[in-house]
Write an enzyme that holds these catalytic residues in place. Structure first.
Site, PDB file in Angstrom:
ATOM      1  N   LYS A   1      83.543  65.958 -15.427  1.00 46.38           N
ATOM      2  CA  LYS A   1      84.566  66.436 -14.494  1.00 46.38           C
ATOM      3  C   LYS A   1      85.589  67.297 -15.211  1.00 46.38           C
ATOM      4  O   LYS A   1      86.159  66.887 -16.229  1.00 46.38           O
ATOM      5  CB  LYS A   1      85.276  65.231 -13.861  1.00 46.38           C
ATOM      6  CG  LYS A   1      86.383  65.580 -12.872  1.00 46.38           C
ATOM      7  CD  LYS A   1      85.837  66.028 -11.527  1.00 46.38           C
ATOM      8  CE  LYS A   1      86.923  66.550 -10.605  1.00 46.38           C
ATOM      9  NZ  LYS A   1      87.610  65.484  -9.873  1.00 46.38           N
TER      10      LYS A   1
ATOM     11  N   ASP B   1      86.273  61.594  -1.762  1.00 42.35           N
ATOM     12  CA  ASP B   1      87.506  61.610  -2.554  1.00 42.35           C
ATOM     13  C   ASP B   1      88.414  60.447  -2.176  1.00 42.35           C
ATOM     14  O   ASP B   1      89.646  60.578  -2.227  1.00 42.35           O
ATOM     15  CB  ASP B   1      88.233  62.955  -2.429  1.00 42.35           C
ATOM     16  CG  ASP B   1      89.306  63.144  -3.492  1.00 42.35           C
ATOM     17  OD1 ASP B   1      89.263  62.443  -4.525  1.00 42.35           O
ATOM     18  OD2 ASP B   1      90.196  63.986  -3.285  1.00 42.35           O
TER      19      ASP B   1
ATOM     20  N   ALA C   1      99.440  61.426  -4.656  1.00 42.15           N
ATOM     21  CA  ALA C   1      98.435  62.147  -3.868  1.00 42.15           C
ATOM     22  C   ALA C   1      97.175  61.305  -3.783  1.00 42.15           C
ATOM     23  O   ALA C   1      96.708  60.782  -4.795  1.00 42.15           O
ATOM     24  CB  ALA C   1      98.118  63.474  -4.536  1.00 42.15           C
TER      25      ALA C   1
ATOM     26  N   HIS D   1      85.734  68.651  -3.349  1.00 41.72           N
ATOM     27  CA  HIS D   1      86.710  68.590  -2.249  1.00 41.72           C
ATOM     28  C   HIS D   1      87.284  69.956  -1.881  1.00 41.72           C
ATOM     29  O   HIS D   1      88.485  70.187  -1.990  1.00 41.72           O
ATOM     30  CB  HIS D   1      87.841  67.590  -2.541  1.00 41.72           C
ATOM     31  CG  HIS D   1      88.413  67.593  -3.926  1.00 41.72           C
ATOM     32  ND1 HIS D   1      88.835  68.724  -4.563  1.00 41.72           N
ATOM     33  CD2 HIS D   1      88.631  66.584  -4.800  1.00 41.72           C
ATOM     34  CE1 HIS D   1      89.300  68.399  -5.758  1.00 41.72           C
ATOM     35  NE2 HIS D   1      89.182  67.110  -5.935  1.00 41.72           N
TER      36      HIS D   1
ATOM     37  N   HIS E   1      87.586  70.209 -10.268  1.00 41.71           N
ATOM     38  CA  HIS E   1      88.800  70.177  -9.445  1.00 41.71           C
ATOM     39  C   HIS E   1      89.354  71.597  -9.486  1.00 41.71           C
ATOM     40  O   HIS E   1      89.900  72.020 -10.499  1.00 41.71           O
ATOM     41  CB  HIS E   1      89.813  69.166 -10.001  1.00 41.71           C
ATOM     42  CG  HIS E   1      91.044  69.062  -9.140  1.00 41.71           C
ATOM     43  ND1 HIS E   1      91.353  67.935  -8.420  1.00 41.71           N
ATOM     44  CD2 HIS E   1      92.017  69.971  -8.856  1.00 41.71           C
ATOM     45  CE1 HIS E   1      92.467  68.157  -7.725  1.00 41.71           C
ATOM     46  NE2 HIS E   1      92.901  69.377  -7.986  1.00 41.71           N
TER      47      HIS E   1
ATOM     48  N   HIS F   1      87.162  57.531  -6.214  1.00 38.71           N
ATOM     49  CA  HIS F   1      88.048  56.947  -7.224  1.00 38.71           C
ATOM     50  C   HIS F   1      88.039  55.441  -7.007  1.00 38.71           C
ATOM     51  O   HIS F   1      88.570  54.960  -6.000  1.00 38.71           O
ATOM     52  CB  HIS F   1      89.468  57.503  -7.081  1.00 38.71           C
ATOM     53  CG  HIS F   1      89.525  58.981  -7.285  1.00 38.71           C
ATOM     54  ND1 HIS F   1      89.721  59.556  -8.519  1.00 38.71           N
ATOM     55  CD2 HIS F   1      89.351  60.005  -6.417  1.00 38.71           C
ATOM     56  CE1 HIS F   1      89.683  60.872  -8.392  1.00 38.71           C
ATOM     57  NE2 HIS F   1      89.456  61.174  -7.134  1.00 38.71           N
ATOM     58  N   LEU F   2      87.427  54.726  -7.940  1.00 36.88           N
ATOM     59  CA  LEU F   2      87.331  53.263  -7.792  1.00 36.88           C
ATOM     60  C   LEU F   2      88.423  52.537  -8.554  1.00 36.88           C
ATOM     61  O   LEU F   2      88.572  51.332  -8.408  1.00 36.88           O
ATOM     62  CB  LEU F   2      85.952  52.768  -8.248  1.00 36.88           C
ATOM     63  CG  LEU F   2      84.771  53.200  -7.368  1.00 36.88           C
ATOM     64  CD1 LEU F   2      83.465  52.629  -7.934  1.00 36.88           C
ATOM     65  CD2 LEU F   2      84.954  52.758  -5.920  1.00 36.88           C
ATOM     66  N   ARG F   3      89.176  53.278  -9.389  1.00 35.67           N
ATOM     67  CA  ARG F   3      90.266  52.674 -10.172  1.00 35.67           C
ATOM     68  C   ARG F   3      89.716  51.591 -11.103  1.00 35.67           C
ATOM     69  O   ARG F   3      88.558  51.581 -11.456  1.00 35.67           O
ATOM     70  CB  ARG F   3      91.382  52.112  -9.269  1.00 35.67           C
ATOM     71  CG  ARG F   3      91.868  53.045  -8.168  1.00 35.67           C
ATOM     72  CD  ARG F   3      92.338  54.385  -8.669  1.00 35.67           C
ATOM     73  NE  ARG F   3      93.058  55.129  -7.638  1.00 35.67           N
ATOM     74  CZ  ARG F   3      93.177  56.444  -7.627  1.00 35.67           C
ATOM     75  NH1 ARG F   3      92.632  57.183  -8.596  1.00 35.67           N
ATOM     76  NH2 ARG F   3      93.842  57.053  -6.676  1.00 35.67           N
TER      77      ARG F   3
ATOM     78  N   LEU G   1      95.336  65.799  -2.877  1.00 34.41           N
ATOM     79  CA  LEU G   1      95.131  67.056  -3.598  1.00 34.41           C
ATOM     80  C   LEU G   1      93.642  67.366  -3.670  1.00 34.41           C
ATOM     81  O   LEU G   1      92.862  66.451  -3.897  1.00 34.41           O
ATOM     82  CB  LEU G   1      95.724  66.966  -5.010  1.00 34.41           C
ATOM     83  CG  LEU G   1      97.260  66.970  -5.037  1.00 34.41           C
ATOM     84  CD1 LEU G   1      97.768  66.685  -6.438  1.00 34.41           C
ATOM     85  CD2 LEU G   1      97.804  68.322  -4.536  1.00 34.41           C
TER      86      LEU G   1
ATOM     87  N   HIS H   1      95.991  54.409  -3.400  1.00 32.79           N
ATOM     88  CA  HIS H   1      97.275  54.145  -4.067  1.00 32.79           C
ATOM     89  C   HIS H   1      97.983  53.100  -3.214  1.00 32.79           C
ATOM     90  O   HIS H   1      97.920  53.168  -1.977  1.00 32.79           O
ATOM     91  CB  HIS H   1      98.147  55.409  -4.124  1.00 32.79           C
ATOM     92  CG  HIS H   1      97.605  56.500  -4.987  1.00 32.79           C
ATOM     93  ND1 HIS H   1      97.787  56.537  -6.358  1.00 32.79           N
ATOM     94  CD2 HIS H   1      96.865  57.588  -4.681  1.00 32.79           C
ATOM     95  CE1 HIS H   1      97.198  57.616  -6.851  1.00 32.79           C
ATOM     96  NE2 HIS H   1      96.627  58.271  -5.862  1.00 32.79           N
TER      97      HIS H   1
ATOM     98  N   ASN I   1      89.235  59.549 -13.846  1.00 35.53           N
ATOM     99  CA  ASN I   1      90.676  59.733 -14.119  1.00 35.53           C
ATOM    100  C   ASN I   1      91.433  58.401 -14.143  1.00 35.53           C
ATOM    101  O   ASN I   1      92.414  58.215 -13.435  1.00 35.53           O
ATOM    102  CB  ASN I   1      91.307  60.715 -13.124  1.00 35.53           C
ATOM    103  CG  ASN I   1      91.250  60.245 -11.678  1.00 35.53           C
ATOM    104  OD1 ASN I   1      90.338  59.536 -11.281  1.00 35.53           O
ATOM    105  ND2 ASN I   1      92.239  60.640 -10.898  1.00 35.53           N
TER     106      ASN I   1
ATOM    107  N   HIS J   1      81.868  61.587  -4.534  1.00 30.03           N
ATOM    108  CA  HIS J   1      83.216  61.721  -5.152  1.00 30.03           C
ATOM    109  C   HIS J   1      84.079  60.532  -4.741  1.00 30.03           C
ATOM    110  O   HIS J   1      84.605  60.510  -3.635  1.00 30.03           O
ATOM    111  CB  HIS J   1      83.868  63.030  -4.699  1.00 30.03           C
ATOM    112  CG  HIS J   1      85.149  63.353  -5.397  1.00 30.03           C
ATOM    113  ND1 HIS J   1      85.428  64.598  -5.916  1.00 30.03           N
ATOM    114  CD2 HIS J   1      86.260  62.607  -5.661  1.00 30.03           C
ATOM    115  CE1 HIS J   1      86.630  64.593  -6.469  1.00 30.03           C
ATOM    116  NE2 HIS J   1      87.172  63.396  -6.323  1.00 30.03           N
TER     117      HIS J   1
END
Ligand code: NCD
Ligand code: ZN
Length: 346
Positions: free
Chosen positions: A102, A250, A266, A177, A139, A18-20, A222, A254, A44, A16
């Site tokens: 997802k 996760d 978050a 998560h 989620h 987030h690589l953006r 989150l 940011h 996302n 899990h």
């Protein structure tokens, strides 16, 4: 278990991340690729990754952003919406573009405005996934305003997840998560096709961390961290040896300026020292002999993917986590900033 100073395990994966995209992707992907052979990449983005073509293009951008010589493999996911097309899911999975899909309940978290408003709306997509063995990544939080933010996961289990698993008993589900004792009880009590990822922050922090001496934006993610009894339940689950639990950081970068503001984002950026962070937990629990299964075996077995070849080695030794990590012109504050961890990835 003797007290090793060296811990060599099969190369791990992160189920899990987030690589953006764009400059942030280029700045963060090396941190994940240095620690892990593969990672499940969350969809996302803005706009979200909702089709096979978008996932294939995103995969190319990730590979192009990898450091020279990296053999890291991104595993792509489809962002489910009320309009998800079962044929696109079947095609993308058959082509090896999608590894999973997802489910974000609409408005549950960062970039989830396009998420699913009612699982009844994705019934066709879920039936297709069940038929082809494509995992559903969840989620697990309700978003109804009258439900307390600390209860969102437990209520989601009762209202959404338990009925879904009962209605689709062959669907592979990863409860992402997890943060509560109720989630652990649900996963333990479900069949072998229900598993869960656990983040380092939910193993290290309870909700006091959000208010330790003042408001702490870098402890905010989150689902939000919960009471101590839940943290302890997660520690028991992760170190239990059960094949249902596996590593999923996760990591959710940011910019510092987006975290430290009147409405902070978050997400915790834990990629740079993820293995060191998990190793500390397994060490504290006297369960270093179970770390390899959690980090490197349970995930691929659940997904039906081969185990990685090769190994990584962690050694005991002080690892000072910096206060900031500069990425291009952006500052990120990593998980454990300013702390010293007792393990070091060689
Ligand atoms: C994630 C993000 O920033 O994309 N944030 C987080 O707190 N975990 C989204 C998510 O996984 O909920
Ligand atoms: Zn996430």
């Amino acid at each position: 278990m003797p007290d090793p100073t060296i811990l060599t395990i099969r190369r791990p994966d992160d189920w899990h991340v987030h690589l953006r995209d764009g400059a942030m992707l280029a700045a963060v992907v090396g941190h994940t690729a240095r620690q892990f052979a593969r990672a499940i990449v969350m969809p996302n983005l803005s706009p979200p990754v909702t089709s096979t073509a978008m996932a294939a293009a995103y995969r190319e951008r990730i590979i192009a952003a990898l450091p020279e010589g990296s053999d890291f493999t991104p595993l792509m996911t489809c962002y489910l919406t009320d309009a998800s097309d079962p044929d696109d899911l079947r095609r993308g999975f058959a082509q090896g573009v999608y590894t999973a899909a997802k489910l974000y309940p609409a408005h549950a978290t960062t970039n989830s405005a396009h998420g699913v408003t009612d699982v009844a709306n994705i019934r066709g997509a879920l039936e297709a996934m069940q038929a082809i063995g494509m995992p559903l990544l969840v989620h697990g939080e309700v978003t109804t305003p009258e439900i307390d933010v600390f209860d969102r996961e437990a209520v989601f289990i009762d209202r959404v997840l338990a009925p879904l698993v009962e209605a689709m008993p062959a669907l592979k589900v990863v409860f992402e998560h997890i943060t509560t004792a109720q989630a652990v009880a649900f996963v333990d009590g479900a069949g072998p096709n229900v598993a869960a990822t656990i983040t380092p922050q939910h193993l290290h922090l309870n909700r006091n961390a959000l208010f330790a001496g003042g408001l702490r934006p870098h402890a905010y993610c989150l689902p939000v961290v919960k009471r101590e009894e839940h943290r302890l339940a997660l520690r028991r689950a992760a170190t239990s040896g059960s094949a249902k639990y596996f590593l999923g950081t996760d990591t959710a970068p940011h910019a510092q300026s987006a975290k430290e503001t009147d409405c902070g984002c978050a997400g915790i950026f834990n990629a740079p020292f993820a293995l060191e962070s998990y190793a500390a937990v397994f060490d504290e629990e006297g369960a270093l002999d179970r770390f390899e299964a959690f980090a490197s075996e349970n995930g691929p077995r659940f997904y039906g993917l081969p185990l990685n070849q090769g190994t990584v080695t962690l050694e005991r030794g002080a690892t000072a986590v910096p206060a900031k990590i500069m990425v291009g012109g952006t500052t990120l504050v990593p998980f454990h900033f300013g702390e010293t961890l007792g393990w070091r990835l060689r």
